[in-house]
Design an enzyme around this catalytic site. Structure first.
Site, short mmCIF file in Angstrom:
data_model
loop_
_atom_site.label_atom_id
_atom_site.label_comp_id
_atom_site.label_asym_id
_atom_site.label_seq_id
_atom_site.Cartn_x
_atom_site.Cartn_y
_atom_site.Cartn_z
N GLU A 94 -0.30 42.93 58.77
CA GLU A 94 1.03 43.52 58.74
C GLU A 94 1.02 44.94 59.29
O GLU A 94 0.02 45.65 59.18
CB GLU A 94 1.60 43.53 57.33
CG GLU A 94 0.88 44.46 56.37
CD GLU A 94 1.59 44.58 55.04
OE1 GLU A 94 2.57 45.35 54.97
OE2 GLU A 94 1.16 43.91 54.10
N ARG A 105 8.12 54.00 54.15
CA ARG A 105 7.85 52.94 55.13
C ARG A 105 9.06 52.06 55.42
O ARG A 105 9.14 51.45 56.48
CB ARG A 105 6.70 52.06 54.65
CG ARG A 105 5.37 52.77 54.67
CD ARG A 105 4.25 51.91 54.12
NE ARG A 105 3.97 50.77 54.98
CZ ARG A 105 3.47 49.62 54.56
NH1 ARG A 105 3.21 49.44 53.28
NH2 ARG A 105 3.23 48.65 55.41
N ARG A 109 8.90 45.29 59.33
CA ARG A 109 7.49 45.04 59.59
C ARG A 109 7.34 44.09 60.76
O ARG A 109 8.22 43.30 61.07
CB ARG A 109 6.79 44.38 58.39
CG ARG A 109 6.86 45.12 57.09
CD ARG A 109 5.86 46.28 57.02
NE ARG A 109 5.83 46.85 55.70
CZ ARG A 109 6.69 47.74 55.23
NH1 ARG A 109 7.67 48.17 55.99
NH2 ARG A 109 6.59 48.21 54.00
N HIS A 129 11.89 43.11 54.65
CA HIS A 129 10.68 43.14 53.82
C HIS A 129 10.20 41.75 53.44
O HIS A 129 10.07 41.40 52.26
CB HIS A 129 10.89 44.00 52.57
CG HIS A 129 9.61 44.51 52.00
ND1 HIS A 129 9.01 43.95 50.89
CD2 HIS A 129 8.78 45.52 52.39
CE1 HIS A 129 7.89 44.59 50.63
NE2 HIS A 129 7.72 45.55 51.53
#
Length: 138
Positions: A94, A105, A109, A129
């Site tokens: 990831e 963050r 992703r 997420h």
């Protein structure tokens, strides 16, 4: 004492309940690669050029082997929810996609599968997420 008609209706109700439970179990236990588009998992593919500029930058860093801005980048993604196709343990990694304006963050992703990590077989983008993914097409 029950009448034959009420007993039959009760049996039909049980049959309907059992069929419904079997359907729910089959959907819940289906592997990621067998899921239909309306189920969680991998949605329609997305072109790399259609992703946010931060995602394109992260993808370039992945192919170059870094350096990555976050210590968690490049760590193993375990695919516990089985939203992505099955791969041997340790083959998904990831990487954070920066979100402008956030001091953490965030939720975006890129997850890539395959070895070596700089030559992934497939990469997936998630903006929520890990709740849903889109396979990145070059």
């Amino acid at each position: 004492m029950t009448s034959p008609g009420s007993a039959l209706r009760a049996l039909q109700g049980l049959r309907t309940l059992a069929l419904g439970a079997a359907t729910v179990a089959a959907v819940a236990l289906s592997p990621a690669w067998a899921r239909t588009p309306d189920q969680p998992g991998v949605g329609a593919p997305v072109a790399l050029s259609a992703l946010p500029p931060e995602a394109r930058q992260t993808h370039r860093l992945i192919l170059a082997g870094g350096p990555f801005p976050y210590s968690k980048d490049g760590t193993v993604f375990f695919n516990r929810e089985r939203h992505l196709p099955p791969r041997p343990r340790g083959q998904y990694r990831e990487y954070t996609v920066r979100t402008p304006g956030l001091s953490h963050r965030g939720a975006r992703r890129i997850v890539c599968g395959g070895l070596p990590p700089t030559q992934p077989e497939a990469c997936y983008y998630t903006a929520d997420h890990y709740n849903s993914f889109k396979r990145i097409e070059p």
